[in-house]
Scaffold this active site. Structure first.
Site, PDB file in Angstrom:
ATOM      1  N   PHE A 312      13.317   4.429 -25.990  1.00  0.00           N
ATOM      2  CA  PHE A 312      14.460   3.574 -25.692  1.00  0.00           C
ATOM      3  C   PHE A 312      14.505   2.401 -26.671  1.00  0.00           C
ATOM      4  O   PHE A 312      13.487   1.741 -26.908  1.00  0.00           O
ATOM      5  CB  PHE A 312      14.359   3.002 -24.273  1.00  0.00           C
ATOM      6  CG  PHE A 312      14.591   3.985 -23.174  1.00  0.00           C
ATOM      7  CD1 PHE A 312      15.863   4.187 -22.653  1.00  0.00           C
ATOM      8  CD2 PHE A 312      13.543   4.728 -22.654  1.00  0.00           C
ATOM      9  CE1 PHE A 312      16.072   5.091 -21.627  1.00  0.00           C
ATOM     10  CE2 PHE A 312      13.738   5.635 -21.633  1.00  0.00           C
ATOM     11  CZ  PHE A 312      15.010   5.824 -21.117  1.00  0.00           C
ATOM     12  N   ASP A 313      15.673   2.144 -27.240  1.00  0.00           N
ATOM     13  CA  ASP A 313      15.915   0.856 -27.869  1.00  0.00           C
ATOM     14  C   ASP A 313      16.175  -0.138 -26.738  1.00  0.00           C
ATOM     15  O   ASP A 313      16.630   0.257 -25.663  1.00  0.00           O
ATOM     16  CB  ASP A 313      17.122   0.959 -28.804  1.00  0.00           C
ATOM     17  CG  ASP A 313      17.511  -0.379 -29.391  1.00  0.00           C
ATOM     18  OD1 ASP A 313      16.634  -1.045 -29.963  1.00  0.00           O
ATOM     19  OD2 ASP A 313      18.683  -0.773 -29.245  1.00  0.00           O
ATOM     20  N   LYS A 314      15.876  -1.408 -26.960  1.00  0.00           N
ATOM     21  CA  LYS A 314      16.053  -2.389 -25.878  1.00  0.00           C
ATOM     22  C   LYS A 314      17.477  -2.932 -25.807  1.00  0.00           C
ATOM     23  O   LYS A 314      18.200  -2.713 -24.834  1.00  0.00           O
ATOM     24  CB  LYS A 314      15.070  -3.564 -26.046  1.00  0.00           C
ATOM     25  CG  LYS A 314      15.193  -4.607 -24.917  1.00  0.00           C
ATOM     26  CD  LYS A 314      14.288  -5.785 -25.151  1.00  0.00           C
ATOM     27  CE  LYS A 314      14.876  -6.765 -26.161  1.00  0.00           C
ATOM     28  NZ  LYS A 314      16.032  -7.536 -25.636  1.00  0.00           N
ATOM     29  N   THR A 315      17.882  -3.638 -26.860  1.00  0.00           N
ATOM     30  CA  THR A 315      19.149  -4.360 -26.832  1.00  0.00           C
ATOM     31  C   THR A 315      20.330  -3.403 -26.786  1.00  0.00           C
ATOM     32  O   THR A 315      20.494  -2.561 -27.661  1.00  0.00           O
ATOM     33  CB  THR A 315      19.276  -5.280 -28.058  1.00  0.00           C
ATOM     34  OG1 THR A 315      18.130  -6.125 -28.124  1.00  0.00           O
ATOM     35  CG2 THR A 315      20.526  -6.130 -27.969  1.00  0.00           C
ATOM     36  N   ASP A 515      21.722   2.379 -29.554  1.00  0.00           N
ATOM     37  CA  ASP A 515      23.142   2.017 -29.657  1.00  0.00           C
ATOM     38  C   ASP A 515      23.521   1.404 -30.998  1.00  0.00           C
ATOM     39  O   ASP A 515      24.692   1.329 -31.337  1.00  0.00           O
ATOM     40  CB  ASP A 515      23.500   1.009 -28.555  1.00  0.00           C
ATOM     41  CG  ASP A 515      22.854  -0.347 -28.805  1.00  0.00           C
ATOM     42  OD1 ASP A 515      23.584  -1.327 -28.958  1.00  0.00           O
ATOM     43  OD2 ASP A 515      21.615  -0.412 -28.872  1.00  0.00           O
TER      44      ASP A 515
END
Length: 622
Positions: A312-315, A515
């Site tokens: 997972f990317d965070k932002t 994203d």
């Protein structure tokens, strides 16, 4: 040879559907003799569906000695026509072309992500020679050149600031939505955007070695390295062809009946096997669409079923990607937190800085009161703002701004702010009438569904991993809240790519969800890339295999369950088709089946496979 390949591509999908409809009508007319013609209408299906199969088999054999299932089908077609079994030939050709069409419909062909990355590359740069400012093409910039970057411009190459202060939006490289303050001595990267003050910089790399060009090469190399899954029938085509020809030849030699040999070739044709995978994929894609997923690559769900990790990317993925005020702290007893908040909103009211805008937005949303107009306002790029309100001077900004204004900051105040900084917050300090008054802490907040999603992913047997451009403290804080054990912080695009590549070299399949533009190389490299469709950049969406249209990450665990259910359906289809083939071959060798009945048995098997796959359209996780 090239002319034949161009001929096969003529017309595209619309032509294929038209040919299949005409062939289906012709086969029905031939079966029930509903036509006024003297010739068998099955010849229409043979010509429309069979000729392209034969041409493709010939091209594959001649150009690369590539033996696919088409070779056996072609042999069976020709043999059926020779002995006068036109309906059998037409039926086989129709089923095989139907399977090919379904496969084509599940494959996304448009790839525009690299082109959009290229468009982000600055076209020009401002070179400083003495007192002159010369605009030159960006590709002419060399290491050591002095360049000037104005507010709003994209930084053309990697370099170091020599003079000036500013804030730079680095989302393209790190994924972080908040800009980073920069001053003399700080490094800046190409493709990032200068937001406020102008500055002079020294280029440290030529344009072709810059960060944005490196990212383009990463996306290209990651895409080239992703293996494409070959259909089951084609994977074992050589063995199928050899066994079929051997069985047919032996049967002809022993029985002396050519029709038995042709029947073996007909029933050996992997019609149901060809339909087994694409029909299940099409049905699963339809199911996924109803849950907010746009599947852009036909075999993406097949690859997803084997993934043991999801990064997972965070932002913007686990968080909303917009800063929120999480704490207002006053250091003065006579100054309430509400008053401090009001001072901060007043000072930031005319600010163009994203943090200032966030403070004003959160004040309006939470306090729901009018913000007093500042009497004076001064923006200090890279440091903060100064304003006057009701005769009082307000300073809002970073530690450098307050220290430069001769405002004393006690160690106790630094300790309190450090607690928020360690949790990944950004702190805006406030001074009123040249005395430290307090601070406001801002942070990117977790999505409401983030914790539930991580739990669901674990229950699906997949290990979640956090790959983020955030600092170690912020990453650990988010990981702790969500119970993610594997965390990688301070990740640049190439770091994410290297991490995924290292796992996949150990035969550990990794799915990536992100994203931002900086996630594009990793989305390409992962066995399956999932992009956030709502908040995600166009480049991330173009790099992904699957797009989460409504950004509802709660559906991610369901997608894993659906992919695994689809693979169970495919395996059931393949098992059934193999058993049916075996029984039909035994009956063909014994002379019980003729070519037409054999073709109809295959047709019935194909219908069963299609119906079994159709169950996936309405499947739900219990």
């Amino acid at each position: 040879m090239k002319k034949l390949e161009e001929l096969l591509e003529w017309g595209g999908t619309k032509k294929d559907i038209t040919c299949l409809l005409i062939s289906a009508a012709a086969l029905l007319a031939s079966l029930f003799e509903f036509h006024p013609f003297t010739f068998d209408m099955a010849w229409v299906a043979v010509i429309l569906c069979g000729v392209p199969i034969i041409l493709e088999a010939v091209i594959g054999l001649v150009s690369a000695f590539d033996i696919k299932a088409d070779v056996l089908v072609s042999i069976a077609l020709v043999a059926s026509v020779i002995i006068g079994e036109d309906f059998a030939a037409g039926e086989i050709a129709f089923i095989m072309q139907l399977g090919a069409l379904l496969e084509d419909l599940t494959v996304a062909r448009a790839r525009a992500g690299i082109e959009k990355l290229v468009h982000l590359t600055p076209r020009t740069a401002r070179r400083i020679l003495g007192t002159q400012e010369i605009i030159i093409p960006a590709e002419e910039v060399q290491a050591g050149d002095i360049l000037r970057v104005l507010p709003g411009e994209t930084i053309p190459v990697d370099g170091v600031i020599k003079a000036g202060q500013t804030s730079v939006n680095q989302a393209i490289m790190t994924g972080e939505s908040l800009p980073v303050d920069k001053a003399a001595g700080d490094e800046v990267a190409s493709g990032t955007v200068n937001q406020f003050g102008s500055f002079d910089m020294e280029a440290t790399k030529a344009e072709e070695d810059s960060s944005i060009q490196r990212m383009i090469r990463l996306v290209q190399s990651a895409d080239a390295g992703k293996a494409k899954i070959v259909g089951i029938a084609d994977r074992f085509a050589t063995w199928i062809v050899v066994i079929a020809l051997t069985a047919a030849a032996l049967t002809w030699m022993i029985s002396g009946e050519l029709i038995r040999a042709v029947t073996i070739l007909v029933v050996f044709c992997p019609c149901a096997m060809v339909l087994a995978t694409p029909t299940a994929i099409m049905a699963a894609i339809g199911n996924a669409t109803r849950h907010g997923f746009l599947v852009r690559e036909g075999d993406a769900l097949e690859r997803l079923a084997s993934a043991g990790y999801i990064t997972f990317d965070k932002t913007g993925t686990l968080t909303y990607g917009t800063p929120q005020v999480v704490a207002v702290h006053s250091f003065k007893e006579e100054l309430t937190e509400h008053e401090l908040y009001t001072y901060a909103a007043t000072a930031e009211m005319r600010s163009e800085h994203p943090l200032g805008k966030a403070i004003v937005r959160c004040f309006k949303e939470n306090i729901k009161a009018e913000i007093p107009e500042p009497e004076q306002f001064q923006m200090l790029p890279g440091r903060g703002v100064k304003a006057m309100q009701s005769g009082r001077q307000i300073i809002a900004g970073n530690l450098e701004l307050l220290s430069g204004s001769q405002i004393l900051i006690p160690e106790s105040a630094k300790h309190e702010m450090k607690q928020y900084l360690d949790d990944g917050c950004t702190v805006t300090m406030l001074a009123v009438d040249e005395e430290l008054a307090g601070f406001i802490a801002l942070a990117d907040t977790l999505r409401d569904s983030a914790a539930r999603t991580i739990l669901g992913v674990k229950q699906a047997g997949v290990t979640p991993v956090l790959l983020t451009g955030d600092n170690e403290n912020a990453a650990r804080h988010i990981g702790g809240q969500l119970h993610i054990d594997e965390i990688r912080a301070n990740c640049l695009p190439e770091d994410k790519l290297i991490w995924i590549d290292s796992y996949q070299k150990q035969e550990k399949q990794v799915c990536m969800i992100g994203d931002g533009i900086n996630d594009a190389p990793a989305l390409k490299k992962a066995c399956v890339g999932i992009a956030m469709g709502g908040v995600g950049s166009d480049i991330a969406v173009d790099a992904a295999d699957i797009v989460l249209v409504n950004d509802d990450i709660r559906e991610i665990p369901y997608l894993f369950y659906l992919a695994k259910r689809m693979m169970i359906t495919i395996k059931c289809n393949l098992t059934f088709s193999l058993i049916l083939n075996f029984i039909a071959i035994v009956l063909a060798i014994s002379g019980i089946l003729n070519p037409v009945v054999g073709a109809l048995v295959h047709n019935a098997g194909s219908v069963v496979v299609i119906l079994n796959s159709a169950v996936l359209l309405t499947w739900k996780k219990r």
